[in-house]
Design an enzyme around this catalytic site. Structure first.
Site, mmCIF file in Angstrom:
data_model
loop_
_atom_site.group_PDB
_atom_site.id
_atom_site.type_symbol
_atom_site.label_atom_id
_atom_site.label_comp_id
_atom_site.label_asym_id
_atom_site.label_seq_id
_atom_site.Cartn_x
_atom_site.Cartn_y
_atom_site.Cartn_z
ATOM 1 N N HIS A 162 0.808 -1.216 0.000
ATOM 2 C CA HIS A 162 0.000 0.000 0.000
ATOM 3 C C HIS A 162 0.847 1.275 0.000
ATOM 4 O O HIS A 162 0.449 2.275 -0.572
ATOM 5 C CB HIS A 162 -0.948 0.003 1.207
ATOM 6 N N CYS B 161 8.004 -0.871 -1.487
ATOM 7 C CA CYS B 161 7.239 -0.684 -0.261
ATOM 8 C C CYS B 161 7.673 0.660 0.322
ATOM 9 O O CYS B 161 8.365 1.425 -0.347
ATOM 10 C CB CYS B 161 7.407 -1.849 0.729
ATOM 11 N N GLY B 162 7.287 0.971 1.527
ATOM 12 C CA GLY B 162 7.613 2.273 2.094
ATOM 13 C C GLY B 162 9.101 2.553 2.113
ATOM 14 O O GLY B 162 9.572 3.575 1.620
ATOM 15 N N GLY C 199 11.526 -4.263 3.742
ATOM 16 C CA GLY C 199 10.720 -5.463 3.995
ATOM 17 C C GLY C 199 10.439 -6.269 2.743
ATOM 18 O O GLY C 199 10.600 -7.495 2.722
ATOM 19 N N HIS D 231 27.739 -6.571 -10.925
ATOM 20 C CA HIS D 231 28.521 -7.426 -10.033
ATOM 21 C C HIS D 231 27.727 -8.582 -9.436
ATOM 22 O O HIS D 231 28.306 -9.626 -9.133
ATOM 23 C CB HIS D 231 29.105 -6.601 -8.887
ATOM 24 N N ASN D 232 26.430 -8.388 -9.218
ATOM 25 C CA ASN D 232 25.634 -9.376 -8.495
ATOM 26 C C ASN D 232 24.575 -10.063 -9.342
ATOM 27 O O ASN D 232 23.853 -10.913 -8.842
ATOM 28 C CB ASN D 232 24.960 -8.724 -7.280
#
Length: 146
Positions: free
Chosen positions: A9, A65-66, A70, A98-99
């Site tokens: 949200h 997300c905010g 998370g 790199h990842n």
């Protein structure tokens, strides 16, 4: 390129703006929600996106997300996803180079639309360097938590 997007949200407005922008740029967008301000649980949406990327329904993913924290943790619970939380374009490029990150996480309360677009541009336009980085990515893929 097919790009999956998901948000809670707090992140849905940034996700929707990025989805429109990506479509205008010619990308196919797989929008996994949420699509409004009603409170939802970010782990559910992180998991939905991780499943889509892991199954090959999307080549890359973007979660919001905010804070981005998370939902990035939720995505990274899937062993086939490497989700990088970034707040500027150099980190987005290095996450790819790199990842071999296949998912980008953004914090809607911390990142405005212009900076988010710059991060996404860097993420989508940077290739994985391979070479010495491949062995490290292989270690990430084999990690069992032991």
């Amino acid at each position: 390129m097919t790009i999956a997007l998901a948000a809670d949200h707090a992140g849905f407005a940034l996700k929707d703006a990025l989805a429109d922008w990506l479509r205008e740029a010619g990308h196919e967008v797989l929008d996994l929600g949420t699509n409004g301000p009603d409170s939802v649980d970010y782990p559910r949406f992180g998991s939905l996106l991780a499943e889509a990327v892991a199954a090959g329904r999307a080549e890359r993913g973007i979660v919001v997300c905010g804070s981005g924290i998370g939902i990035s943790i939720a995505v990274n619970r899937n062993p086939n996803c490497r989700c990088a939380l970034v707040n500027e374009p150099l980190s987005a490029a290095l996450a790819r180079e790199h990842n071999d990150a296949n998912v980008l996480a953004l914090g809607a309360r911390l990142t405005g639309i212009d900076l988010a677009k710059a991060c996404v541009t860097a993420f989508l336009s940077t290739d994985f360097a391979g070479g010495r980085h491949q062995a490290r990515v292989d270690l990430l893929s084999a990690a069992t938590g032991d």
